[in-house]
Design a protein around this motif. Structure first.
Motif, PDB file in Angstrom:
ATOM      1  N   GLN A 128       0.810  -1.219   0.000  1.00 45.17           N
ATOM      2  CA  GLN A 128       0.000   0.000   0.000  1.00 45.17           C
ATOM      3  C   GLN A 128       0.844   1.270   0.000  1.00 45.17           C
ATOM      4  O   GLN A 128       0.499   2.254  -0.637  1.00 45.17           O
ATOM      5  CB  GLN A 128      -0.935   0.000   1.212  1.00 45.17           C
ATOM      6  CG  GLN A 128      -1.930   1.148   1.192  1.00 45.17           C
ATOM      7  CD  GLN A 128      -2.986   1.003   2.261  1.00 45.17           C
ATOM      8  OE1 GLN A 128      -2.905   0.114   3.091  1.00 45.17           O
ATOM      9  NE2 GLN A 128      -3.962   1.864   2.245  1.00 45.17           N
ATOM     10  N   SER A 131       1.549   2.916  -3.327  1.00 47.86           N
ATOM     11  CA  SER A 131       0.443   3.341  -4.187  1.00 47.86           C
ATOM     12  C   SER A 131       0.696   4.698  -4.823  1.00 47.86           C
ATOM     13  O   SER A 131       0.402   4.916  -6.002  1.00 47.86           O
ATOM     14  CB  SER A 131      -0.864   3.370  -3.397  1.00 47.86           C
ATOM     15  OG  SER A 131      -1.244   2.072  -3.017  1.00 47.86           O
ATOM     16  N   ASP A 132       1.236   5.645  -4.044  1.00 42.38           N
ATOM     17  CA  ASP A 132       1.509   6.968  -4.589  1.00 42.38           C
ATOM     18  C   ASP A 132       2.541   6.899  -5.704  1.00 42.38           C
ATOM     19  O   ASP A 132       2.415   7.578  -6.732  1.00 42.38           O
ATOM     20  CB  ASP A 132       1.997   7.911  -3.484  1.00 42.38           C
ATOM     21  CG  ASP A 132       0.893   8.266  -2.494  1.00 42.38           C
ATOM     22  OD1 ASP A 132      -0.289   8.090  -2.843  1.00 42.38           O
ATOM     23  OD2 ASP A 132       1.222   8.709  -1.376  1.00 42.38           O
ATOM     24  N   ARG A 145      -5.398   8.723 -11.213  1.00 42.25           N
ATOM     25  CA  ARG A 145      -5.779   7.851 -10.098  1.00 42.25           C
ATOM     26  C   ARG A 145      -7.246   8.066  -9.737  1.00 42.25           C
ATOM     27  O   ARG A 145      -7.744   9.181  -9.733  1.00 42.25           O
ATOM     28  CB  ARG A 145      -4.902   8.151  -8.887  1.00 42.25           C
ATOM     29  CG  ARG A 145      -5.069   7.194  -7.733  1.00 42.25           C
ATOM     30  CD  ARG A 145      -4.082   7.535  -6.644  1.00 42.25           C
ATOM     31  NE  ARG A 145      -4.070   6.557  -5.577  1.00 42.25           N
ATOM     32  CZ  ARG A 145      -3.193   6.575  -4.590  1.00 42.25           C
ATOM     33  NH1 ARG A 145      -2.277   7.533  -4.534  1.00 42.25           N
ATOM     34  NH2 ARG A 145      -3.228   5.654  -3.652  1.00 42.25           N
ATOM     35  N   SER A 147     -10.314   6.677  -6.894  1.00 46.85           N
ATOM     36  CA  SER A 147     -10.575   5.939  -5.662  1.00 46.85           C
ATOM     37  C   SER A 147     -11.365   4.676  -5.967  1.00 46.85           C
ATOM     38  O   SER A 147     -12.064   4.594  -6.989  1.00 46.85           O
ATOM     39  CB  SER A 147     -11.366   6.805  -4.676  1.00 46.85           C
ATOM     40  OG  SER A 147     -10.647   7.974  -4.355  1.00 46.85           O
ATOM     41  N   GLN A 148     -11.258   3.695  -5.086  1.00 46.09           N
ATOM     42  CA  GLN A 148     -12.051   2.482  -5.243  1.00 46.09           C
ATOM     43  C   GLN A 148     -13.526   2.855  -5.356  1.00 46.09           C
ATOM     44  O   GLN A 148     -14.052   3.601  -4.538  1.00 46.09           O
ATOM     45  CB  GLN A 148     -11.857   1.552  -4.030  1.00 46.09           C
ATOM     46  CG  GLN A 148     -10.484   0.918  -3.954  1.00 46.09           C
ATOM     47  CD  GLN A 148     -10.311  -0.233  -4.933  1.00 46.09           C
ATOM     48  OE1 GLN A 148     -11.276  -0.683  -5.550  1.00 46.09           O
ATOM     49  NE2 GLN A 148      -9.092  -0.694  -5.088  1.00 46.09           N
ATOM     50  N   THR A 189      -3.927  -0.019  -7.154  1.00 44.72           N
ATOM     51  CA  THR A 189      -4.042   1.396  -7.442  1.00 44.72           C
ATOM     52  C   THR A 189      -4.838   1.528  -8.731  1.00 44.72           C
ATOM     53  O   THR A 189      -4.349   1.192  -9.812  1.00 44.72           O
ATOM     54  CB  THR A 189      -2.660   2.052  -7.603  1.00 44.72           C
ATOM     55  OG1 THR A 189      -1.895   1.841  -6.420  1.00 44.72           O
ATOM     56  CG2 THR A 189      -2.804   3.555  -7.851  1.00 44.72           C
TER      57      THR A 189
END
Length: 204
Positions: A128, A131-132, A145, A147-148, A189
């Motif tokens: 995690q 991710s960035d 990017r 979000s989920q 991601t």
């Protein structure tokens, strides 16, 4: 001696792992869209999991068809032993750009895919905290990017763990230099590239 045993074990494991991978691709209808030996992606047609709007104004609704990119493991350049080199990074960059150019040509030739307005990259490059970094890498190619769209259920979490196990086994079999200690705990991601951006940047 231990290294030789390890290599022998991986050699025996590889056919089984590849057979599992082929079966999953057939079931999920993951296809190859390019004949280039430098293409590093396959594609799958999926349905968008929720409503979203991309930065260029592209709107997606739940259920809209989108392209989901899958790594073409057999064609990913082998990572050198130790840290990746600058030459390796540049080669990967060229492969990704070529793959997206090939995708733009593929879509332009397929009238049955005219409704596709976006391409999803479900990146799983590490745990995690990476991710960035994954999002910054994707942004170089026009992906943004997201979000989920749905909170992960327990079943989805188990499915993700199973995917990570398979990815780790494939990496060990084909590109052992890419395996890290956190490979089994890869996070996802979600990134999206609008078709408009794909065509503007990579068509022709």
């Amino acid at each position: 001696m231990a290294k030789q045993m390890g290599r022998a074990y991986l050699a025996a494991l590889t056919p089984m792992v590849e057979a599992i991978d082929r079966r999953l691709r057939d079931r999920l209808q993951v296809i190859e869209y390019s004949n280039s030996p430098d293409c590093v992606f396959r594609l799958q047609i999926i349905n968008c999991e929720g409503d979203l709007q991309l930065d260029d104004g592209t709107r997606l609704r739940r259920g809209d068809r989108v392209i989901d990119l899958h790594l073409w493991n057999e064609q990913i350049p082998r990572m050198p032993d130790g840290a990746p080199t600058l030459a390796f990074a540049r080669r990967i960059e060229r492969c990704v750009e070529l793959s997206l150019s090939e995708l733009a040509k593929f879509l332009a030739a397929r009238r049955d895919l005219d409704d596709i307005r976006a391409i999803r990259g479900n990146m799983s490059l590490g745990a995690q905290h990476r991710s960035d970094q994954s999002a910054r890498i994707a942004a170089r190619y026009g992906f943004e990017r997201v979000s989920q769209l749905e909170p992960p259920s327990f079943a989805r979490t188990l499915h993700r763990l199973g995917e990570n196990v398979l990815v780790t086994m494939l990496a060990l079999a084909r590109n052992p230099g890419s395996v890290r200690g956190d490979t089994l705990w890869r996070d996802r991601t979600l990134t999206y590239l609008s078709r408009r951006t794909l065509e503007n940047r990579y068509a022709g």
